[in-house]
Design a protein around this motif. Structure first.
Motif, PDB file in Angstrom:
ATOM      1  N   UNK A   4       0.922  -1.213   0.043  1.00 55.49           N
ATOM      2  CA  UNK A   4       0.031  -0.174   0.048  1.00 55.49           C
ATOM      3  C   UNK A   4       1.042   1.076   0.019  1.00 55.49           C
ATOM      4  N   UNK A   5       1.781   1.275   0.907  1.00 51.76           N
ATOM      5  CA  UNK A   5       2.610   2.474   0.873  1.00 51.76           C
ATOM      6  C   UNK A   5       3.403   2.606  -0.481  1.00 51.76           C
ATOM      7  N   UNK A   6       3.820   1.302  -1.034  1.00 51.41           N
ATOM      8  CA  UNK A   6       4.665   1.743  -2.548  1.00 51.41           C
ATOM      9  C   UNK A   6       3.654   2.412  -3.309  1.00 51.41           C
ATOM     10  N   UNK A   7       2.423   1.892  -3.384  1.00 51.41           N
ATOM     11  CA  UNK A   7       1.492   2.366  -4.296  1.00 51.41           C
ATOM     12  C   UNK A   7       0.994   3.718  -4.133  1.00 51.41           C
ATOM     13  N   UNK A   8       1.103   4.058  -2.977  1.00 49.41           N
ATOM     14  CA  UNK A   8       0.649   5.562  -2.618  1.00 49.41           C
ATOM     15  C   UNK A   8       1.991   6.455  -3.096  1.00 49.41           C
ATOM     16  N   UNK A   9       3.102   5.889  -2.755  1.00 48.65           N
ATOM     17  CA  UNK A   9       4.269   6.510  -3.219  1.00 48.65           C
ATOM     18  C   UNK A   9       4.277   6.758  -5.007  1.00 48.65           C
ATOM     19  N   UNK A  10       4.052   5.864  -5.719  1.00 46.71           N
ATOM     20  CA  UNK A  10       4.143   5.902  -7.058  1.00 46.71           C
ATOM     21  C   UNK A  10       2.893   7.103  -7.528  1.00 46.71           C
ATOM     22  N   UNK A  11       2.086   6.943  -6.880  1.00 42.94           N
ATOM     23  CA  UNK A  11       1.042   8.126  -7.556  1.00 42.94           C
ATOM     24  C   UNK A  11       1.025   9.217  -6.697  1.00 42.94           C
ATOM     25  N   UNK A  12       1.746   9.706  -5.775  1.00 43.40           N
ATOM     26  CA  UNK A  12       1.582  10.762  -5.072  1.00 43.40           C
ATOM     27  C   UNK A  12       2.051  11.991  -5.872  1.00 43.40           C
ATOM     28  N   UNK A  13       1.367  13.019  -5.798  1.00 45.05           N
ATOM     29  CA  UNK A  13       1.752  14.112  -6.549  1.00 45.05           C
ATOM     30  C   UNK A  13       3.070  14.504  -6.523  1.00 45.05           C
TER      31      UNK A  13
END
Length: 291
Positions: free
Chosen positions: A216-225
């Protein structure tokens, strides 16, 4: 020489590739001077880390003789004499700190902090459950901050968080292997004192929890503005495929094959893990450097 290389665990120097992570994520992979400095920093870190390995093996040599795999370590088996180990440790520490001082003063302080932390770990803190996990994880955080200091690059909160989660995940998997080995000793002997406060249910729950949080953290990292703007790409999420596949394979090694005792060996020898790492690096390289 083979016994010495085994004692200082040269193959574990691969862990110090963490120092290159800040340069990689900053898109500085082709800055030769910067990479040379980080390479020297990784070498200094390797020397000091090897000195810590020697110290730990010296203190644990009696316990290691009862371990099915660790009994073959040079000090536990008697291949290397204790006085040789002490001389080697002194040479490694002297070389590592001298090289660090010649590179960057702040890096020297970080390396001294790493060594002090490991001394405290070796002389007692490793017997305190949960704290022992975070101390080992902190060693990996020190590595990436060292790489950032040498390359004069900032370390983002995202990067710190993901390295911490990954380190905790790998350490818990290794502790699970210790618990399995403890269960094979009918006389109640334990390989690591802190494992008395752990059991398979607890370790399995923590591993499952961390693996989910990592994804989850990695996905949020890749899509964070912040990240998509910095890399000027909306396609970083593609690399998630390799992260999920790698974690699933590691969980298979932990729960099905029950061979999580040496994370380093897994990352060096397991073909599926190596393929996912290569795929992740290649995809990230294309997104950062080519697109």
């Amino acid at each position: 020489m083979q016994s010495i290389a085994k004692l200082i665990r040269v193959r574990h120097w691969v862990k110090n590739l963490f120092l290159f992570i800040p340069s990689f994520f900053a898109g500085h992979l082709f800055k030769t001077q910067e990479l040379l400095m980080v390479l020297l920093g990784a070498l200094a870190f390797s020397f000091v880390a090897s000195a810590v390995y020697v110290l730990n093996d010296y203190r644990d040599r009696d316990v290691d003789r009862l371990h099915p795999e660790k009994k073959f370590r040079p000090l536990a088996s008697g291949e290397v004499k204790t006085h040789t180990a002490w001389v080697l440790m002194a040479l490694l520490l002297g070389s590592g700190f001298w090289l660090a001082a010649s590179l960057n003063t702040t890096f020297l302080y970080l390396l001294l902090g790493y060594f002090a932390l490991n001394l405290a770990y070796s002389f007692g803190l490793k017997h305190i459950p949960i704290l022992d996990l975070f101390i080992v994880s902190l060693g990996f955080l020190i590595r990436i901050y060292s790489g950032g200091v040498i390359a004069d690059l900032p370390i983002t909160h995202w990067l710190s968080l993901m390295v911490l989660l990954l380190a905790l995940f790998l350490i818990l998997a290794k502790r699970r292997d210790d618990i399995l080995i403890n269960g094979k000793h009918k006389n109640g002997f334990v390989i690591r004192k802190s494992t008395k406060k752990y059991n398979l249910v607890y370790i399995n729950s923590c591993i499952t929890l961390l693996s989910a949080v990592m994804i989850v953290a990695y996905i949020m990292y890749t899509v964070s503005p912040e990240v998509t703007e910095r890399f000027q790409s909306d396609y970083l999420f593609v690399t998630t495929v390799f992260v999920i596949a790698g974690i699933m394979r590691y969980l298979q090694i932990v729960f099905v094959e029950k061979k999580s005792g040496s994370p380093t060996n897994i990352f060096i020898k397991d073909k599926f893990i190596l393929t996912t790492i290569a795929g992740w690096i290649l995809s990230f390289y294309i997104i950062i450097y080519a697109l």
